[in-house]
Design a protein around this motif. Structure first.
Motif, PDB file in Angstrom:
ATOM      1  N   LEU A 176      -8.502  -8.818 -14.206  1.00 57.44           N
ATOM      2  CA  LEU A 176      -8.742  -7.665 -13.336  1.00 57.44           C
ATOM      3  C   LEU A 176      -9.927  -6.842 -13.830  1.00 57.44           C
ATOM      4  N   ASN A 192      -5.243  -0.707 -13.277  1.00 58.89           N
ATOM      5  CA  ASN A 192      -3.816  -0.785 -12.980  1.00 58.89           C
ATOM      6  C   ASN A 192      -3.036   0.045 -14.006  1.00 58.89           C
ATOM      7  N   GLU A 233       0.104   1.088 -14.037  1.00 60.15           N
ATOM      8  CA  GLU A 233       1.461   0.628 -14.366  1.00 60.15           C
ATOM      9  C   GLU A 233       1.432  -0.473 -15.419  1.00 60.15           C
ATOM     10  N   SER A 288      -8.930  -2.472 -15.904  1.00 61.06           N
ATOM     11  CA  SER A 288      -8.296  -3.137 -14.762  1.00 61.06           C
ATOM     12  C   SER A 288      -8.018  -2.169 -13.620  1.00 61.06           C
TER      13      SER A 288
END
Length: 233
Positions: A101, A150, A152, A148
């Motif tokens: 990612l 992201n 989480e 990335s």
């Protein structure tokens, strides 16, 4: 309504304060494996009632640092080889996915920021403790993961890092730092070049969670923990 810049932020809750302090002690194994948690002593030390203390302790059970036995209380969780092996395996696979990612989403500016971080972390500084070196190592991996976008997945990685920090501390004591730093730069350059396959391969090799290595690290870790206790006695 959002607070104004000149407003004082709300004080940290008693639960959060106790949780953060006990979590740090658990990570560093100042709470020794198998030790029973003395709730009366902790209530006095932190100046809190049993209710917020219990809430903090239950959070640490959920995080994997403590265990609870009905009728007996809370205990510092032992270092289990299989558990640490599973965490290393999870960390390895997670970071490999995050690297993919990062190749897709990282900006040149964010990559340069990590290069700057590596310049600082690679410097030899005799005042740095082993604990400081482990935090710098985590800092690189978490910054790379943040590329990335992201949040989480990054938070999961941070939780894993906290639970294996002591084992990484033992490995750093063995003098792995120089090789680790060189590998960090290689991984970052692979991401910067947009080579997801190479970044994944490098991370797979770099995050070495072989069963025999973890077994040895845990054995050495227990020796360090109990030598430290002996020296304090």
């Amino acid at each position: 309504m959002a607070p104004r810049g000149d407003e004082t932020p709300p004080p940290q809750s008693s639960v959060e304060r106790v949780y953060e302090e006990l979590r740090e002690q658990a990570i560093r194994f100042d709470l020794l494996p198998g030790d029973r948690i003395n709730e009366v002593e902790l209530s006095k030390r932190f100046g809190v009632s049993r209710t917020p203390l219990r809430e903090a302790l239950n959070r640490l059970v959920a995080d994997g640092f403590l265990t609870f036995t009905a009728g007996k209380g809370f205990f510092r969780r032992n270092l289990e080889v299989k558990e640490v092996f599973d965490l290393y395996e999870m960390r390895q696979r997670l970071e490999m996915m995050l690297a993919e990612l990062a190749v897709e989403r990282a900006s040149p500016e964010a990559i340069e920021e990590i290069r700057g971080f590596l310049e600082i972390s690679r410097r030899e500084d005799p005042t740095r403790s082993v604990y400081d070196l482990v935090r710098l190592d985590e800092g690189f991996h978490e910054r790379l993961a943040a590329l990335s976008g992201n949040v989480e997945m990054l938070n999961v990685l941070k939780d894993i890092n906290a639970r294996i920090r002591f084992v990484r501390w033992v490995n750093m004591e063995r003098g792995r730092r120089t090789r680790t730093q060189g590998e960090h730069l290689e991984i970052l350059e692979a991401v910067a070049a947009g080579d997801a396959g190479r970044a994944r391969d490098l991370l797979q090799t770099h995050i070495d969670g072989r069963l025999e290595q973890i077994t040895e690290a845990i054995r050495d870790g227990y020796a360090m923990i109990y030598m430290r206790r002996s020296g304090q006695g």
